[in-house]
Design an enzyme around this catalytic site. Structure first.
Site, mmCIF file in Angstrom:
data_model
loop_
_atom_site.group_PDB
_atom_site.id
_atom_site.type_symbol
_atom_site.label_atom_id
_atom_site.label_comp_id
_atom_site.label_asym_id
_atom_site.label_seq_id
_atom_site.Cartn_x
_atom_site.Cartn_y
_atom_site.Cartn_z
ATOM 1 N N ASP A 95 -3.214 8.545 6.654
ATOM 2 C CA ASP A 95 -1.970 9.312 6.632
ATOM 3 C C ASP A 95 -2.268 10.740 7.086
ATOM 4 O OD1 ASP A 95 -3.279 10.401 4.500
ATOM 5 O OD2 ASP A 95 -1.865 9.725 2.988
ATOM 6 N N SER A 96 -1.233 11.568 7.143
ATOM 7 C CA SER A 96 -1.409 12.906 7.726
ATOM 8 C C SER A 96 -1.902 13.936 6.723
ATOM 9 C CB SER A 96 -0.077 13.393 8.283
ATOM 10 O OG SER A 96 0.799 13.698 7.207
ATOM 11 N N PHE A 99 2.001 14.183 2.683
ATOM 12 C CA PHE A 99 2.643 13.675 1.475
ATOM 13 C C PHE A 99 1.902 14.133 0.221
ATOM 14 C CE2 PHE A 99 3.498 10.502 -1.819
ATOM 15 C CZ PHE A 99 4.874 10.542 -1.832
ATOM 16 N N ASP A 149 4.148 15.557 8.896
ATOM 17 C CA ASP A 149 5.596 15.692 8.730
ATOM 18 C C ASP A 149 5.913 16.413 7.435
ATOM 19 O OD1 ASP A 149 4.633 13.673 7.084
ATOM 20 O OD2 ASP A 149 6.534 12.578 7.101
ATOM 21 N N GLN A 192 12.043 11.143 9.352
ATOM 22 C CA GLN A 192 12.547 11.678 8.086
ATOM 23 C C GLN A 192 14.075 11.740 8.157
ATOM 24 O OE1 GLN A 192 11.038 12.231 5.303
ATOM 25 N NE2 GLN A 192 8.868 12.129 5.878
ATOM 26 N N GLY A 219 9.682 9.286 3.734
ATOM 27 C CA GLY A 219 10.666 9.846 2.824
ATOM 28 C C GLY A 219 11.470 8.808 2.066
ATOM 29 N N ASP A 269 2.230 -0.097 2.906
ATOM 30 C CA ASP A 269 1.080 0.270 2.071
ATOM 31 C C ASP A 269 1.621 0.682 0.721
ATOM 32 O OD1 ASP A 269 1.986 3.081 3.109
ATOM 33 O OD2 ASP A 269 0.634 3.484 1.444
ATOM 34 N N CYS A 307 -3.288 -19.565 -8.364
ATOM 35 C CA CYS A 307 -3.820 -18.491 -7.518
ATOM 36 C C CYS A 307 -5.266 -18.824 -7.143
ATOM 37 C CB CYS A 307 -3.756 -17.144 -8.241
ATOM 38 S SG CYS A 307 -4.473 -15.784 -7.265
ATOM 39 N N CYS A 309 -7.524 -16.635 -6.033
ATOM 40 C CA CYS A 309 -8.397 -15.457 -5.989
ATOM 41 C C CYS A 309 -9.633 -15.645 -6.856
ATOM 42 C CB CYS A 309 -7.629 -14.198 -6.412
ATOM 43 S SG CYS A 309 -7.563 -13.921 -8.198
ATOM 44 N N CYS A 312 -8.904 -15.523 -10.689
ATOM 45 C CA CYS A 312 -8.215 -16.695 -11.241
ATOM 46 C C CYS A 312 -9.065 -17.962 -11.189
ATOM 47 C CB CYS A 312 -6.885 -16.902 -10.527
ATOM 48 S SG CYS A 312 -5.687 -15.621 -10.920
ATOM 49 N N HIS A 338 -7.021 -9.770 -8.102
ATOM 50 C CA HIS A 338 -5.877 -10.686 -8.211
ATOM 51 C C HIS A 338 -4.618 -10.073 -7.595
ATOM 52 C CE1 HIS A 338 -2.794 -13.383 -9.595
ATOM 53 N NE2 HIS A 338 -2.140 -12.284 -10.000
HETATM 54 ZN ZN LIG Z 1 -5.485 -14.545 -8.894
#
Ligand SMILES: [Zn+2]
Length: 390
Positions: A95-96, A99, A149, A192, A219, A269, A307, A309, A312, A338
């Site tokens: 990012d810039s 923020f 920005d 923006q 924004g 993100d 799941c 992962c 899990c 997870h």
């Molecule tokens: Zn999981």
């Protein structure tokens, strides 16, 4: 000069504006719609890069503000750039810094030149300008970098949003001039304008005239509320060029992502999966599981049935609960794994639905598309507390 990243449209959903695509970058492609985990300090907290990759994450994000203050962008550059620093071979976005300057630092002064602020670490005074943001991001070396920005709070008066749009437009031109590595870093512009359609339209139109390789909506998710955000998405996403990636910054809950995908957003993100993970809040299709809850003490099941992962497939809810009470590192690590995998499975299912031309049906029938920071979690407890703790 060809742009550093290129968007390839693979399929369009017939009943929504959702699109399936692929973004090619100097460090390989990523599939869209994409979710990018956030590595604030140049690391996805607690997770080895191989573990992050195993969640299905293809592109990750790092924060310019934090890395500029510590260890300093020239340190990262001299260690071989951010990919080498983070040991991440795939695409990275920075990012810039704007923020965080507006939200974290002790802000001294905003002018048309830039921002003067005090570091949240040691109180030292810094200046961030469009040229400085570009120099820092050029030194860090991410594949996608963001224009500097101004992001006003959601409740700012319209006059402030107008000032911010005018600065954002002027600063975008200065960023283009200062950007020293356009062949291997793609500079995205940020639209923006708060919740005002006319301001958003003006900002989008003037940024598009600059022919940048990608565009973001900024924004949003700053306190304007879901309905207002949805209104901006419906209005502003179609204004963005169809042949370039579209990025919704800092969003969000699965519901918000699903709604934005339906409007044609490609990139997201958010710190939610990792920040919530570190606090023992696990995302599941039926709501948030709070693993510190006493009822999980002898629960032999995984965080979420089905799941795939690492957490899990190897650990019970009872064991993970114990790690949190014993302040063992593995607790936050396992729930972060997870949660990121939860997000990436959601994104993969979204991409599959678009590819099969049934995203509209997915949006109305998949329960994950309604996960938001309100009603009740599977514990029967309000998850408002979770939202407020973020
Ligand atoms: Zn999981």
């Amino acid at each position: 000069m060809p742009p550093a990243v290129r968007y390839n449209l693979l399929a369009s959903d017939p009943s929504t504006r959702a699109r399936l695509g692929r973004v090619d970058t100097p460090h390989g492609p990523f599939e869209t719609p994409a979710f990018m985990p956030v590595g604030t300090q140049g690391t996805i907290k607690g997770l080895l890069p191989d573990v992050v990759a195993a969640t299905g994450s293809q592109c990750i994000l790092a924060n310019t503000y934090h890395l500029m203050l510590r260890p300093g962008e020239t340190v990262v550059r001299d260690l071989g750039d951010l990919h080498r620093f983070m040991a991440w071979k795939g695409p990275i976005l920075t990012d810039s810094g704007g923020f965080q300057v507006f939200s974290l630092s002790d802000l001294n002064k905003i002018t048309d030149i830039g921002v003067t602020f005090k570091s949240h670490i040691d109180g030292s005074v810094h200046h961030l300008t469009p040229a400085r943001s570009m120099q820092v991001q050029n030194d860090l070396g991410a594949d996608i970098i963001m224009a500097f920005d101004e992001c006003p709070p959601a409740d700012a008066p319209l006059s402030y949003h107008l000032t911010a749009v005018e600065r954002t437009l002027r600063w975008a031109e200065l960023c283009i001039k200062a950007h020293a590595r356009p062949a291997d870093q793609a500079l995205f512009g940020i639209v923006q304008g708060g919740t005002d359609p006319a301001l958003r339209e003006r900002c989008a139109r003037e940024l598009i005239a600059l022919d940048l390789p990608g565009y973001a909506l900024g924004g949003l998710a700053v306190g304007e509320g879901f309905d207002a955000m949805k209104g901006v998405l419906e209005h502003s996403t179609p204004l963005l060029p169809a042949d370039k990636p579209r990025y919704l910054m800092g969003v969000g809950y699965p519901r918000d992502i699903a709604q934005a995908v339906a409007q044609g957003i490609d990139m997201f993100d958010c710190v939610l999966p990792t920040r919530n993970g570190r606090n023992a809040y696990a995302f599941t299709a039926t709501g948030v599981v709070r693993l510190r809850n006493a009822k999980y003490q002898r629960d032999p099941g995984p965080i979420e049935a089905g799941c795939d992962c690492y957490a899990c497939t190897h650990f019970s809810r009872g064991a993970i609960r114990h790690y949190f009470f014993a302040s063992e590192m593995l607790g936050p690590v396992l729930v972060s794994v997870h949660n990121i995998r939860f997000y990436q499975r959601f994104m993969a299912d979204i991409r599959r639905a678009i590819g099969q031309g049934r995203f509209g049906e997915f949006l109305s029938s998949d329960r994950r598309c309604s996960l938001a920071p309100t009603p009740t979690s599977t514990d029967g407890e309000s998850s408002e507390a979770i939202a407020s703790e973020l």
